[in-house]
Write an enzyme that holds these catalytic residues in place. Structure first.
Site, PDB file in Angstrom:
ATOM      1  N   SER A  37       2.750  -9.958  -6.302  1.00  0.00           N
ATOM      2  CA  SER A  37       2.640  -8.642  -5.539  1.00  0.00           C
ATOM      3  C   SER A  37       3.043  -7.525  -6.550  1.00  0.00           C
ATOM      4  O   SER A  37       3.919  -8.002  -7.533  1.00  0.00           O
ATOM      5  CB  SER A  37       3.581  -8.568  -4.506  1.00  0.00           C
TER       6      SER A  37
ATOM      7  N   TYR B 250      11.475  -9.528   0.702  1.00  0.00           N
ATOM      8  CA  TYR B 250       9.904  -9.806  -0.109  1.00  0.00           C
ATOM      9  C   TYR B 250       9.944  -9.504  -1.456  1.00  0.00           C
ATOM     10  O   TYR B 250       9.451 -10.205  -2.318  1.00  0.00           O
ATOM     11  CB  TYR B 250       8.998  -8.745   0.788  1.00  0.00           C
TER      12      TYR B 250
END
Ligand code: NAD
Length: 256
Positions: free
Chosen positions: A138, A151
């Site tokens: 990401s 995350y």
């Protein structure tokens, strides 16, 4: 281009994973799907490309099930040539309010599952002299955002794992890289759009515009199809010396 190859895509029943599975199937690869949700629709979509497809319901938070997923793919199709570690979840909260069980789940699913699938699938790739491992990280593998500690930690870890394994395999026919998308409109992000609409007291289109304009200068979502095209490139011979890269497709997010 990928006729005769077998791809295992984790978390591929929706969103980015399904888009990546479809892109590989369109190039002729056999595909093992994994994930929860509407399994039949995902299988039908991949089968419609003419590719062979199967499904395994491993829970990626459990190392024994990750190992079983790789083994089952090898038994079903004869090996794993392309491993796409895509399964992922999100939870948004300040670190001092972050539920420890959510932290553990995010680290297990978004990071540790890629270690387990890699360690089990890699020996077969090395024996056959060809392989592609692509980790779906990401922008949060490069930069942080507030309230996403688990995350961000997992995705930074996944980029680190990508680099380490790319070095260990650097003289082989196996390459290891990561994709780093910015915002992609999938079920995972739809929840964040809805949360933003509720928090700001605005309708969904305005919440979407605000979400994008905070971070993504293009003001456009990255699409699973764009990520699929990059994945196909990384699986090509032209990309055989692309190693250990964490390739952003983020509308300019990390250029700021
Ligand atoms: P999604 O929720 O649409 O898909 C996630 C997939 O993972 C689904 O198939 C789901 O069933 C599966 N999954 C979840 N928990 C699982 C578990 N325990 N075991 C097996 N499968 C499980 O989300 P998405 O947006 O397509 O996300 C896919 C990947 O892309 C994730 O790793 C995510 O972090 C990453 N990503 C997404 C975005 C975005 O904007 N959507 C941006 C950057 C990175």
């Amino acid at each position: 281009m990928l006729q005769g190859k077998t791809a295992l895509v984790t978390g591929s029943t929706s969103g980015i994973g399904l888009g990546l599975a479809l892109a590989l199937a369109q190039q002729g690869a056999r595909v093992m799907l994994n994930g929860f949700g509407d399994v039949a629709a995902a299988q039908d979509a991949v089968a419609a490309t003419g590719a062979e497809v199967d499904y395994h319901g491993a829970d990626m938070s459990r190392s024994d099930e990750v190992v079983d997923l790789v083994r089952a793919t090898e038994s079903r199709f004869g090996g794993v040539d392309i491993l796409v570690n895509n399964a992922g979840i999100q939870h948004v909260a300040p670190v001092h309010e972050f539920p420890p069980e959510r932290w553990d789940a995010i680290i297990a699913i978004n990071l540790s599952s890629a270690f387990h699938s890699t360690r089990v699938a890699l020996p077969g790739m090395l024996t056959r002299g060809w392989g592609r491992i692509v980790n779906v990280a990401s922008v949060h593998g490069h930069v942080a955002s507030v309230n996403k500690s688990a995350y961000v930690a997992a995705k930074h870890g996944l980029v680190g794992l990508t680099k380490a394994v790319a070095l260990e395999t650097a003289t082989t026919g196996v390459t290891v890289n990561a994709l780093c998308p910015g915002w992609v409109l999938t079920p995972l992000v739809q929840k964040q759009v809805e949360a933003r609409a509720a928090a700001d007291g605005v309708a969904l289109p305005e919440a979407t515009r605000r979400l994008l304009s905070d971070k993504q200068p293009s003001l456009a979502f990255t699409t699973p199809e764009q990520l699929g095209a990059l994945l196909v490139f990384l699986c090509s011979e032209a990309a055989s010396n692309v190693r250990g890269q964490a390739w952003s497709v983020d509308g300019g997010w990390t250029a700021q």
